[in-house]
Structure formats: structure tokens, C-alpha cells
Design a protein around this motif. Sequence first.
Motif, PDB file in Angstrom:
ATOM      1  N   UNK A  58      25.424  11.004  40.714  1.00  0.00           N
ATOM      2  CA  UNK A  58      25.498  11.460  42.102  1.00  0.00           C
ATOM      3  C   UNK A  58      24.085  11.835  42.519  1.00  0.00           C
ATOM      4  N   UNK A  59      23.400  10.897  43.200  1.00  0.00           N
ATOM      5  CA  UNK A  59      21.977  11.098  43.450  1.00  0.00           C
ATOM      6  C   UNK A  59      21.241  11.072  42.133  1.00  0.00           C
ATOM      7  N   UNK A  60      20.469  12.137  41.855  1.00  0.00           N
ATOM      8  CA  UNK A  60      19.739  12.195  40.583  1.00  0.00           C
ATOM      9  C   UNK A  60      20.521  12.940  39.505  1.00  0.00           C
ATOM     10  N   UNK A  61      21.770  13.300  39.810  1.00  0.00           N
ATOM     11  CA  UNK A  61      22.612  13.995  38.843  1.00  0.00           C
ATOM     12  C   UNK A  61      23.342  12.983  37.964  1.00  0.00           C
ATOM     13  N   UNK A  62      23.353  13.236  36.649  1.00  0.00           N
ATOM     14  CA  UNK A  62      24.138  12.456  35.694  1.00  0.00           C
ATOM     15  C   UNK A  62      25.047  13.432  34.976  1.00  0.00           C
ATOM     16  N   UNK A  63      26.358  13.257  35.148  1.00  0.00           N
ATOM     17  CA  UNK A  63      27.315  14.192  34.564  1.00  0.00           C
ATOM     18  C   UNK A  63      28.264  13.424  33.663  1.00  0.00           C
ATOM     19  N   UNK A  64      28.376  13.891  32.422  1.00  0.00           N
ATOM     20  CA  UNK A  64      29.293  13.316  31.450  1.00  0.00           C
ATOM     21  C   UNK A  64      30.331  14.358  31.056  1.00  0.00           C
ATOM     22  N   UNK A  65      31.352  13.923  30.326  1.00  0.00           N
ATOM     23  CA  UNK A  65      32.481  14.742  29.875  1.00  0.00           C
ATOM     24  C   UNK A  65      33.479  14.949  31.015  1.00  0.00           C
ATOM     25  N   UNK A  66      34.726  14.632  30.727  1.00  0.00           N
ATOM     26  CA  UNK A  66      35.774  14.700  31.751  1.00  0.00           C
ATOM     27  C   UNK A  66      35.855  16.064  32.422  1.00  0.00           C
ATOM     28  N   UNK A  67      35.915  17.126  31.607  1.00  0.00           N
ATOM     29  CA  UNK A  67      36.049  18.456  32.186  1.00  0.00           C
ATOM     30  C   UNK A  67      34.864  18.850  33.032  1.00  0.00           C
ATOM     31  N   UNK A  68      33.652  18.526  32.577  1.00  0.00           N
ATOM     32  CA  UNK A  68      32.456  18.851  33.339  1.00  0.00           C
ATOM     33  C   UNK A  68      32.404  18.075  34.652  1.00  0.00           C
ATOM     34  N   UNK A  69      32.832  16.821  34.599  1.00  0.00           N
ATOM     35  CA  UNK A  69      32.864  16.007  35.819  1.00  0.00           C
ATOM     36  C   UNK A  69      33.859  16.577  36.815  1.00  0.00           C
ATOM     37  N   UNK A  70      35.035  16.936  36.325  1.00  0.00           N
ATOM     38  CA  UNK A  70      36.059  17.493  37.213  1.00  0.00           C
ATOM     39  C   UNK A  70      35.569  18.798  37.830  1.00  0.00           C
ATOM     40  N   UNK A  71      34.990  19.672  37.019  1.00  0.00           N
ATOM     41  CA  UNK A  71      34.493  20.936  37.564  1.00  0.00           C
ATOM     42  C   UNK A  71      33.397  20.691  38.603  1.00  0.00           C
TER      43      UNK A  71
END
Length: 223
Positions: A58-71
Motif C-alpha cells: 500500500x504505497x511504500x508499505x509492505x505488510x505480511x501476516x494475515x493478522x497484521x494485514x487485517x489489523x
Amino acid sequence: MITVHHLAHSRSQRVLWLLEELGLDYEVKRYERDPETSYAPPELRAVHPLGKSPVITDGDQVIAESGAIIEYLVEVYGAGRLRPAPGSADARRYTYWLHFAEGSAMPYQLMHLVFQKVRNAPVPFFIKPVARGLADHVLKTFVQPNIEDQLRFMESELTTRPWFAGDAFTAADIQMSFPVESAARGAGLGASHPRLTDFLSRVHSRPAWQRARARGGPYSFAD
């Protein structure tokens, strides 16, 4: 623009579903599993060092892990939707189930899958009885009892409320859908789990889930 790096037949289906529930625009970049190993392709390592799905950018954000993505998605884009009011009893249950799904439920589901593969692996005939015996022993004495304990617990939690966090559908239900689907496909949901079976039926009937399924492509956990 949010991009979901989506692997077929994987947890990333939940991310597509959440985005559909939130009504957000997003792109899907598809990755196919190796036909022999079922592993994610090496191209995913260009997105995140572990090369696993789900991952979103999301832009320069890279988020992994289902729970972290959902949060992240609920916090940044939810505007109070799909989570209970902070400080409430429902909020505490919401946090619990959001973490229970991957922290407690999925390890045993994964072990069930692994030992089933060990049991049925193509090995020399003189080794097969040993491999099968070991796998059966671990499944019978350790894996299956723990799965059954968890399914009883999950079933009991749905006796007093329709959704895992309370009366309202939340992102915790999205997170919990995968271990319930995995149990239904692997260890099995029997007559003693009518509420979990009903939970899956209600989940799969949601328009946002159906839109995500159509957009995500093959998803064997719901077949």
C-alpha cells in the motif's frame, strides 16, 4: 492503491474478502504454486523476504501476516467498521480470536496436513510401514486430540452468540474462517459441530465473500 499478492488456495483469500467487505479498491497480483511441491513461487521473495502469501503493498508499505494485514486494513480504512468498540467485552474477544486463528488453531491443522502427507508419501515398500505407523501414531495421540479439543471449544463459543466476537460480524470472523474451512476439509466437521458448520454456511453466503471468491480464483478450502 492496495495490491494483494495473492497465492491460489491460500490464506490471502481472507484479505480479498476483507477488502470486499470494506468496499475498497485494490489490485490482485496472482502467483501460482509449484505444481510438484505446492510451494509459493520464488517471485514472492521480491515482495517480502520470506516469500510467503499473504502480503499486501500500500504505497511504500509492505505488510505480511494475515493478522497484521487485517489489523492494518481495519485501522487505516475501516472507519470503525468490522471491529467492536474499544474497551468492550466484544473487543477483548475480537483480539483473542484474531490471534487464536493462526497462533493456536492453524499449527495443528498444518501438522495434520504434514503427517497425512508423510503417511501417503511414495517411499520404498520396506519403509512405508514405518512411515505410516509413525504418522498414524502422531495423528492419533497428539494432532487429532488437540484439533478435536479446539473444535469443541470453538463450537461452544458459538452457543451464546452468532459470531466469534459477539452479535456483530467482525474481521475476527474473517480471520477465523480459514482454520474452520481447513478443519472442514482436513480433519472434518461432523454432526457434533453444527454451529461451526452453520458459521461456514453463513460466511460463504455473504456477498463480499462471493465477490472475493470470484476475484481470487481457485480456492480448494471452500470446495
